[in-house]
Write a protein that holds these residues in place. Structure first.
Motif, PDB file in Angstrom:
ATOM      1  N   GLY A 188       0.791  -1.224   0.000  1.00  9.73           N
ATOM      2  CA  GLY A 188       0.000   0.000   0.000  1.00  9.73           C
ATOM      3  C   GLY A 188       0.822   1.272   0.000  1.00  9.73           C
ATOM      4  O   GLY A 188       0.268   2.369  -0.049  1.00  9.73           O
ATOM      5  N   ASP A 252       2.051  14.803  -5.578  1.00 11.47           N
ATOM      6  CA  ASP A 252       1.115  14.958  -4.474  1.00 11.47           C
ATOM      7  C   ASP A 252       1.060  13.687  -3.612  1.00 11.47           C
ATOM      8  O   ASP A 252       0.979  13.754  -2.386  1.00 11.47           O
ATOM      9  CB  ASP A 252      -0.270  15.280  -5.049  1.00 11.47           C
ATOM     10  N   ASP A 253       1.118  12.518  -4.256  1.00  9.62           N
ATOM     11  CA  ASP A 253       1.064  11.267  -3.502  1.00  9.62           C
ATOM     12  C   ASP A 253       2.316  11.066  -2.645  1.00  9.62           C
ATOM     13  O   ASP A 253       2.239  10.548  -1.529  1.00  9.62           O
ATOM     14  CB  ASP A 253       0.884  10.073  -4.449  1.00  9.62           C
ATOM     15  N   THR A 255       3.873  13.434  -1.295  1.00  7.62           N
ATOM     16  CA  THR A 255       3.742  14.385  -0.203  1.00  7.62           C
ATOM     17  C   THR A 255       2.639  14.003   0.776  1.00  7.62           C
ATOM     18  O   THR A 255       2.830  14.065   1.987  1.00  7.62           O
ATOM     19  CB  THR A 255       3.415  15.797  -0.765  1.00  7.62           C
ATOM     20  N   ASN A 256       1.469  13.607   0.253  1.00  6.24           N
ATOM     21  CA  ASN A 256       0.296  13.463   1.122  1.00  6.24           C
ATOM     22  C   ASN A 256      -0.158  12.038   1.398  1.00  6.24           C
ATOM     23  O   ASN A 256      -1.014  11.822   2.239  1.00  6.24           O
ATOM     24  CB  ASN A 256      -0.893  14.223   0.517  1.00  6.24           C
ATOM     25  N   GLU A 257       0.338  11.072   0.630  1.00  4.59           N
ATOM     26  CA  GLU A 257      -0.156   9.707   0.809  1.00  4.59           C
ATOM     27  C   GLU A 257       0.888   8.794   1.434  1.00  4.59           C
ATOM     28  O   GLU A 257       0.662   7.595   1.565  1.00  4.59           O
ATOM     29  CB  GLU A 257      -0.611   9.111  -0.525  1.00  4.59           C
ATOM     30  N   GLY A 258       2.039   9.338   1.788  1.00  6.24           N
ATOM     31  CA  GLY A 258       3.055   8.522   2.414  1.00  6.24           C
ATOM     32  C   GLY A 258       3.629   7.453   1.503  1.00  6.24           C
ATOM     33  O   GLY A 258       3.954   6.354   1.952  1.00  6.24           O
TER      34      GLY A 258
END
Lengths: 395, 310
Positions: A188, A252-253, A255-258
């Motif tokens: 994941g 963005d992922d 940065t924001n989705e780990g």
């Protein structure tokens, strides 16, 4: 070999046919021996941002000077996909040049849409990176069908906070379930590219980890090798949160989705690093895939002289450096890495130029293994598309 | 009786001709829409159908001249059927959820809200449609992200466990809301909800108060009145709204690329077959799946009187 001759025959025939039907009346396969006076304009089909005249950012302009020097007005038609480029060039007499990627260049040659280029007329040819000069995505039997323009690599991007002192050095972190240095599973937290050409990345990894399969070229896979690559990708599907295709969504992922690790372009990691994100990149031990674009000339180019002038111009170090800075790519002309203001002193290294030898550039997978075997020996690209879509859908 | 020496004017002559030949009147009125429907719309559908029978040359990827049923055979592989099921399932789920959310709001707007409140509510429903669809989807990606506001809020409320439990549910879960089917579902419902609220509202407006009073006077329980009068009269609105939410979800190929786990939807599959693979015949054949699904759906919706509420 027989089929390859057949293809060449067909190509030659197609070229002959187009040459005969065109009113200009070029002679068969004879190459031009000199560049005559410019016709006043040149029409180039290209990727967005490849032909910049300072409209987007005044600092990035490599057209105005060319127009002033040669009197050839540059007209740019932007294409969004390789297939659009093939469609535009097929049977057309409107366009002179196209910046084709490795996944369409051979198709253009096979379809007779582009013509051989006399490299003796390209004065700067010797400045081109020798490793690109005879690259097989634009050279067929020693004949050059274009001039290298730009290339980029698919590197492994990773989060330095997750990996700490032990940065990854293998693609295994995105293909096999494993516990990452921060103590948690990679499930994941990884991404993969959503284009079918990514099957080659899996094949490249298998060529190192399962030598029994005998994968020599990840773009020419027989059925057994291809199935093994698909199985690896099915295993990866269980680990992948989201597949990426848009560079900005991936940024963005990260940065924001780990996202902990993913195949990526130097473009994304450069942007992320510039923003202070704990992201770095590496070319793993197995090597990496990449894409290389070539300026190719239409078989029915209405303005051949201006086209030759542009191909020569496209190799000047200033343009090459500016383009590399604009796109996060590696110039086709190594001299461009020195003293380019926009690129900076480490620009080429940042974009991966030092890993050049470990890169396998995109080629269109064809069912005759790119002319090295009988038709039907390798799995063709349109099957890659269908199957990769099925893998992403969990099948 | 005097006759006009100049004879009838041009306008008169035209009017008379049209009056004497009613079929000409109809033809002129309908010419433009018919040309559009038959020529542009039907023509492109016909071209699609023809395309789907062409053969694909596996070497150059060129579309050959020979005809074959290959594309139609490839259409019903496991993977493609899974794509269809996923898309139709999502469209159905989004539609049901939209009805559940939209009905009470539409009911309140139609029956209880004062003029000013009602205007305000209609405005609130419509305002999102004024901003770009893409911007709204991207902002939802941020809202649902692992480091996004919903997660932050849920943690503060001490409900992290519950969210974790939801995300660990197989099939609908994922690493974070924005990378799960649940998240995708939420965004679909958000985006298409206004198209459900408005037709339901319109149909509820048409329920006369006198009917409800009559029902009550005859001794019906409010629940019975609701079921036999209000709901019965709202069904065309619900059916009309469901055509919008269902077909819009069915055809969307932007949301699945931005939100969710990248599992392909019908629109995405067509886009890949056509754009990436250059396999126009298969893409063309695939295009007939949503057309067939909608044909079935519209036939069903017609039986519920959906077209009376449009």
């Amino acid at each position: 070999m027989r089929s390859r001759k057949l293809i060449l025959l067909i190509t030659a025939f197609a070229l002959l046919a187009t040459a005969c039907t065109s009113s200009g009346g070029e002679e068969g396969e004879d190459l031009p021996t000199e560049v005559g006076e410019g016709e006043g304009n040149v029409v180039i089909v290209s990727w967005a941002g490849y032909i910049e005249r300072g409209d987007t950012d005044p600092a990035f302009d490599w057209v105005t000077q060319f127009e002033a020097d040669t009197g050839c007005a540059v007209e740019n038609k932007v294409a969004g996909t390789s297939d659009e480029m093939v469609a535009l060039m097929t049977g057309s007499d409107e366009y002179d040049l196209v910046t084709a990627s490795g996944d369409s260049s051979l198709r253009l040659i096979a379809g007779g849409s582009v013509q051989e280029v006399n490299i003796d007329l390209i004065e700067s040819w010797d400045t081109v990176d020798p490793r690109l000069q005879d690259a097989e995505w634009h050279t067929v039997d020693g004949a050059h069908y274009g001039v290298p323009y730009s290339s980029g690599f698919n590197v492994l991007g990773y989060n330095t906070e997750v990996f700490g002192d032990t940065p990854p050095d293998s693609w295994s972190v995105v293909f096999e379930e494993t516990t990452l240095p921060d103590g948690e599973s990679n499930a994941g937290r990884i991404q993969a590219y959503d284009g079918p050409i990514y099957i080659a990345d899996a094949a490249l990894y298998l060529s190192a980890t399962q030598p029994d399969l005998g994968i020599e070229d990840p773009y020419q896979l027989n059925t057994e090798q291809y199935e093994a690559a698909l199985n690896l990708l099915r295993q990866q599907r269980e680990l992948v949160g989201r597949y990426w295709h848009d560079a900005f969504i991936q940024i963005d992922d990260f940065t924001n989705e780990g996202v902990a690790a993913s195949s990526t372009w130097p473009f994304q990691t450069n942007v992320l690093q510039a923003g202070g994100a704990p992201i770095d990149k590496v070319v793993p031990v197995e090597g990496a895939t990449g894409w290389a674009d070539t300026t190719m000339m239409s078989s029915n180019a209405p303005n051949p002289n201006c086209a030759y002038m542009w191909m020569e111009w496209s190799l000047n170090p200033k343009l090459q450096g500016d383009l590399a800075a604009w796109f996060g790519t590696v110039p086709a002309v190594p001299a461009a890495c020195e003293g380019n203001e926009l690129l900076g002193p480490d620009g080429c290294a940042n974009n991966g130029s030092e890993s050049f030898d470990e890169i396998l550039f995109w080629k269109t997978p064809t069912d005759d293994c790119n002319g090295t075997a009988e038709a039907g020996s390798c799995v063709p690209y349109h099957e890659w598309v269908t199957d990769y879509l099925a893998v992403i859908g969990g099948r | 009786m005097t006759t006009d020496s100049k004879g009838p004017t041009l306008t008169h002559r035209i009017a008379r001709t049209l009056h004497q030949r009613p079929w000409l009147k109809v033809l002129l009125l309908l010419a433009l829409p018919v040309i559009w429907l038959v020529g542009v719309y039907g023509g492109s559908l016909g071209a699609l159908l023809v395309q789907s029978f062409y053969a694909l040359d596996s070497f150059s990827g060129a579309i050959g001249d020979s005809l074959t049923l290959d594309s139609w055979r490839q259409l019903f592989t496991d993977a493609n059927v899974a794509v269809m099921m996923r898309t139709v399932g999502m469209a159905a789920a989004v539609t049901v959820a939209s009805v559940i959310i939209a009905f009470p709001l539409a009911y309140y707007m139609a029956r209880y809200a004062h003029k000013r409140v009602k205007a305000l509510l209609v405005l609130a429903v419509l305002v999102p449609l004024w901003s770009s669809y893409l911007v709204r989807v991207y902002s939802w990606k941020l809202i649902l992200a692992a480091d996004g506001i919903i997660n932050w809020f849920v943690e503060r409320l001490g409900l992290g466990r519950a969210l974790q439990f939801l995300l660990e549910t197989p099939f609908i879960g994922g690493p974070s809301l924005s990378i799960s089917l649940v998240g995708q579902f939420l965004v679909f419902v958000y985006i298409w909800l206004p198209y459900m609220i408005l037709p339901i509202h319109a149909s509820l407006e048409r329920v006369p108060g006198s009917l409800l009073e009559a029902s009550a006077d005859l001794g019906a329980h409010p629940a019975v009145t609701f079921r036999k009068v209000t709901w019965a009269m709202a069904i065309p609105g619900v059916a009309a709204g469901s055509i919008f939410t269902f077909s819009l979800t069915l055809g969307d190929y932007i949301i699945p690329t931005i939100i969710g786990d990248s599992s392909p939807f019908i629109g995405l599959a067509i886009y890949s077959y056509q754009g990436v693979a250059g396999n126009l015949p298969l893409a063309a054949a695939f295009s007939f799946i949503p057309i067939a699904v909608m044909a079935v759906y519209l036939t069903a919706a017609r039986r519920f009187g959906a077209f009376e509420a449009l």
